[in-house]
Scaffold this motif. Structure first.
Motif, PDB file in Angstrom:
ATOM      1  N   GLY A 134       0.806  -1.212   0.000  1.00 44.96           N
ATOM      2  CA  GLY A 134       0.000   0.000   0.000  1.00 44.96           C
ATOM      3  C   GLY A 134       0.835   1.254   0.000  1.00 44.96           C
ATOM      4  O   GLY A 134       1.922   1.300   0.576  1.00 44.96           O
ATOM      5  N   GLY A 135       0.330   2.291  -0.682  1.00 51.50           N
ATOM      6  CA  GLY A 135       1.020   3.574  -0.738  1.00 51.50           C
ATOM      7  C   GLY A 135       0.016   4.695  -0.910  1.00 51.50           C
ATOM      8  O   GLY A 135      -1.173   4.559  -0.597  1.00 51.50           O
ATOM      9  N   MET A 136       0.477   5.832  -1.439  1.00 52.35           N
ATOM     10  CA  MET A 136      -0.406   6.990  -1.600  1.00 52.35           C
ATOM     11  C   MET A 136      -1.591   6.691  -2.508  1.00 52.35           C
ATOM     12  O   MET A 136      -2.701   7.178  -2.269  1.00 52.35           O
ATOM     13  N   LYS A 137      -1.411   5.899  -3.532  1.00 50.90           N
ATOM     14  CA  LYS A 137      -2.505   5.559  -4.453  1.00 50.90           C
ATOM     15  C   LYS A 137      -3.657   4.910  -3.685  1.00 50.90           C
ATOM     16  O   LYS A 137      -4.818   5.311  -3.821  1.00 50.90           O
ATOM     17  N   GLU A 138      -3.325   3.926  -2.866  1.00 53.86           N
ATOM     18  CA  GLU A 138      -4.364   3.219  -2.100  1.00 53.86           C
ATOM     19  C   GLU A 138      -4.989   4.120  -1.047  1.00 53.86           C
ATOM     20  O   GLU A 138      -6.204   4.051  -0.787  1.00 53.86           O
ATOM     21  N   LEU A 139      -4.175   4.986  -0.437  1.00 56.31           N
ATOM     22  CA  LEU A 139      -4.706   5.889   0.573  1.00 56.31           C
ATOM     23  C   LEU A 139      -5.707   6.876  -0.031  1.00 56.31           C
ATOM     24  O   LEU A 139      -6.775   7.122   0.536  1.00 56.31           O
ATOM     25  N   LEU A 140      -5.355   7.435  -1.168  1.00 55.11           N
ATOM     26  CA  LEU A 140      -6.249   8.410  -1.810  1.00 55.11           C
ATOM     27  C   LEU A 140      -7.544   7.750  -2.273  1.00 55.11           C
ATOM     28  O   LEU A 140      -8.629   8.349  -2.170  1.00 55.11           O
ATOM     29  N   GLU A 141      -7.445   6.532  -2.773  1.00 54.67           N
ATOM     30  CA  GLU A 141      -8.657   5.812  -3.187  1.00 54.67           C
ATOM     31  C   GLU A 141      -9.570   5.545  -1.991  1.00 54.67           C
ATOM     32  O   GLU A 141     -10.788   5.723  -2.070  1.00 54.67           O
ATOM     33  N   SER A 142      -8.982   5.122  -0.863  1.00 60.24           N
ATOM     34  CA  SER A 142      -9.775   4.840   0.336  1.00 60.24           C
ATOM     35  C   SER A 142     -10.320   6.112   0.969  1.00 60.24           C
ATOM     36  O   SER A 142     -11.413   6.113   1.542  1.00 60.24           O
ATOM     37  N   ALA A 143      -9.566   7.197   0.869  1.00 58.02           N
ATOM     38  CA  ALA A 143      -9.992   8.457   1.482  1.00 58.02           C
ATOM     39  C   ALA A 143     -11.325   8.920   0.925  1.00 58.02           C
ATOM     40  O   ALA A 143     -12.210   9.357   1.670  1.00 58.02           O
TER      41      ALA A 143
END
Length: 314
Positions: A134-143
């Motif tokens: 997991g990285g920023m891509k996954e965080l932004l999608e979940s946000a």
């Protein structure tokens, strides 16, 4: 600051402003993130939360490699984080099960459902979840799906070198305590009780206090002689420290000793803090105690000269 020894102790917040990491060293780059964490929590009417791990994840993920040592003990880290104004510190036991959480499970179950995440602040290289997938891509999608915001802090540089706990450890293991202090923003220290030694130092005019480091995972700098400051009983002193196996007397164990200037009290059992200021020389074997005594006198003069330069620059 409230401290929790696992996630089960933590009561979910209405507005948690969270950052995650081992934060070993609580160095210059870490404090940039923590400062933003606390400021954002205050401006949003939330509470700041640091989710950290013990033992270090690398020791669990790679159990064959147990050489990793920590810049801070967990107690030292907690003390520094409290001084920086953090509201909550969750010390999560890092386990195999925890490391196998998928990025989605990690975000949803830990950060949102358990902690109450509303704002997440991460460093430039933050990775999480199974296999660090997991990285920023996954965080932004979940946000966008789970209703929280993410903010990334850029890499921090000192003299064009990116600050990292790894580089600080390397500096200390090479004896470069001054460079480590530049990265950390404070001198590296060792803390522990004074134990009985064989009292050879006092026979040549340089009595030393032998320090025992209780945490086996605490990093010990390279062998050698260092200029140090010493704190105990709310008093500060100066001195020179020795780390090594005492080859001149054919020592068999690695010792940590300090000769405290202008001090002659017995302090067995007393806990002292030793701050490493400057590396003076490497450990060497001398022809005998008289040759060692001559060198120690020179070491003392070099230490005094170092502190005089510091005093004159203030």
């Amino acid at each position: 600051m409230k401290i929790y020894n696992n996630l089960a102790e933590f009561k979910r917040l209405d507005h948690a402003v969270v950052t995650i990491g081992t934060y070993d060293g609580v160095h210059f780059g870490h404090r940039k993130i923590i400062s933003r964490l606390c400021d954002l929590a205050k401006s949003n009417g939330g509470e700041s939360v640091i989710l950290t791990f013990f033992p270090h994840p690398r020791l669990i993920i790679d159990p064959e490699n147990q050489d990793l040592k920590m810049i801070n003990t967990i107690e030292e880290k907690a003390e520094m984080l409290e001084k920086l104004g953090v509201d909550h510190l969750i010390i999560t036991p890092f386990t195999r099960d925890f490391s196998n959480l998928s990025p989605d499970e990690y975000i949803r179950e830990i950060l949102v459902d358990t902690i109450g995440l509303k704002n997440l602040i991460v460093g430039y290289d933050h990775r999480f979840g199974k296999n660090r997938s997991g990285g920023m891509k996954e965080l932004l999608e979940s946000a966008s799906k789970l209703g929280f915001e993410v903010e990334q802090i850029d890499e921090q540089d000192i003299n064009d070198v990116a600050v990292s706990s790894t580089k600080i450890r390397e500096s200390l293991l090479n004896g470069n305590v001054a460079l480590a202090a530049t990265y950390l923003g404070y001198p590296f220290s060792l803390y522990g009780p004074v134990i009985k030694g064989d009292k050879i130092g006092r026979t040549i005019g340089f009595p030393t206090a032998n320090i025992f480091i209780e945490q086996a995972y605490k990093l010990i700098p390279s062998d050698g002689i260092y200029a140090v400051t010493i704190s105990m009983e709310n008093q500060n002193y100066r001195g020179m420290a020795y780390i090594g196996q005492r080859p001149t007397i054919n020592g068999m164990t690695r010792n940590i000793e300090v000769n405290i200037f202008d001090f002659d009290r017995e302090i067995y059992g007393q806990y002292i803090k030793m701050n490493f200021m400057e590396f003076l020389r490497h450990d060497v074997k001398f022809t005998g105690l008289e040759a060692l005594k001559i060198q120690l006198q020179k070491d003392k003069e070099d230490t005094i000269s170092y502190f005089e330069k510091i005093d004159n620059s203030i």
